[in-house]
Design an enzyme around this catalytic site. Sequence first.
Site, PDB file in Angstrom:
ATOM      1  CE1 TYR A  51      -4.326  -0.104  -0.356  1.00 58.23           C
ATOM      2  CE2 TYR A  51      -4.265  -1.728   1.401  1.00 58.23           C
ATOM      3  CZ  TYR A  51      -4.949  -1.088   0.372  1.00 58.23           C
ATOM      4  OH  TYR A  51      -6.239  -1.434   0.092  1.00 58.23           O
ATOM      5  CD  GLU A  53      -3.681   4.140   0.761  1.00 60.83           C
ATOM      6  OE1 GLU A  53      -2.606   3.555   0.962  1.00 60.83           O
ATOM      7  OE2 GLU A  53      -4.803   3.652   1.010  1.00 60.83           O
ATOM      8  CG  ASP A 197      -9.358   9.061 -23.617  1.00 64.37           C
ATOM      9  OD1 ASP A 197      -8.343   8.356 -23.758  1.00 64.37           O
ATOM     10  OD2 ASP A 197     -10.415   8.644 -23.111  1.00 64.37           O
ATOM     11  CB  THR A 223      -5.524   2.666 -21.363  1.00 65.47           C
ATOM     12  OG1 THR A 223      -5.548   2.759 -22.781  1.00 65.47           O
ATOM     13  CG2 THR A 223      -6.919   2.863 -20.817  1.00 65.47           C
ATOM     14  CE  LYS A 226      -8.085   0.968 -24.906  1.00 67.47           C
ATOM     15  NZ  LYS A 226      -8.262   1.803 -23.713  1.00 67.47           N
ATOM     16  NE  ARG A 232      -6.838  -3.888 -19.044  1.00 63.77           N
ATOM     17  CZ  ARG A 232      -7.953  -4.307 -19.655  1.00 63.77           C
ATOM     18  NH1 ARG A 232      -7.928  -5.410 -20.371  1.00 63.77           N
ATOM     19  NH2 ARG A 232      -9.074  -3.636 -19.563  1.00 63.77           N
TER      20      ARG A 232
END
Length: 419
Positions: A51, A53, A197, A223, A226, A232
């Site tokens: 983790y 954050e 985008d 993203t 692609k 991902r």
Amino acid sequence: MSALSQRDPDVAAIIADERTRQVESLEMIASENYASAAVLEATGSVFTNKYAEGYPGKRYYAGNQHSDRLESLAIDRAKQLFGAEHANVQSTSGAEANMAAYLATVEPGDTIMGLSLDQGGHLTHGSPVNFSGRLYNFVPYSVDRESEVIDMAAVRKLALESKPKVIVAGYTAYPRKIDFAAFAQVAKACGALLMVDMSHIAGLIAGGQHDSPVPHADMITTTTHKTLRGPRGGMILSTAALAEAIDKAVFPGTQGGPHMHSIAGKAVAFAEALQPEFADYARRIVENAKALAEALQAGGLRLVSGGTDNHLLLADCNSVGISGLKAQNALQGAGIITNRNTIPYDERPPYVGSGLRLGTPALTSRDMGPDEMKRVAGWILRVVKDPDGDGVRETVRQEVAEFARAYPVPGITDVKLAV
Ligand code: DSN
């Protein structure tokens, strides 16, 4: 025997089947690709456990000295790759990157312009069933009915009338180049920010095959899986002026702990995209898309806008008398994996669609070239012209599987480290 097959043979078997499917099929979904073995290894690493954050040097949990090194490396590589002033690599997907970009720059109820989903835009560009369309006043623009290409004069007129705070350019089913300089002029004329985008074309931009939006846009979302061939995930680039607002909108605005294992994969993918071979990969994606387009058109399949400038084509299945859904399903039976799509001004509902979206990024990752695209076009034409013919579908399926097995798949049957 692997740890997974010992601990959980059920999941191991499903993964093995998916691996075989990816090797024996022709993956032509324009948004899919094969990440390299190095990207897969980094993404499956022990950073899954952490983790983190916050941001490098300012975390809310201890033990983040290596997370800091990793995230800083990913940020530096992203900035170098795209020449951006600021990069946030924490977005877990393109949709979350878009949510954060809006949160950083507009208030609920404010006006945003985007290409509507049925014309090639994205759910998060204002679809009424998505948070974007529910929270913001999206004014959709369209492609020209005749040319099926974006008409910048029409965009300008609509922008001056509707006075958006943000204009979104960048699409999921648009086969042509986007004039980012013209969009920037329109945004300036109406006092809007320009958001691009670039999810679909990020790899083409990194590889120099598509103009970069960076000199023109205030913020750019993408993203990473692609055409960019990473894990991902998502990312936001922006001007220095928007850096603080973007970072706050990602964390704590829309996300909690960043997926550090995905950030590891992103860092590797950015390094791969910085290699000279990646520019050649991007060039071959476009070359293959053009070869596929020519062969399909020669065989009587109409393409929206008459062709392609990028990695995808949108076929109008009305030209062979069937729906996009029927074409998609028939092709799947033949081992050719695509997705149905609406075409501009479609008379069919989105679930059925008249279009078939075809992309070349994954096949290009298997080192296929224009000659292979002509063979693939031949199989597609045979199936869509006889979608109910079980014999045709089965014959093509066998030919496709034998053909596909001969081409190494990065990360699966080809573990070479270079792109
Ligand atoms: N699902 C992606 C695509 O296929 O274009 C967009 O989110």
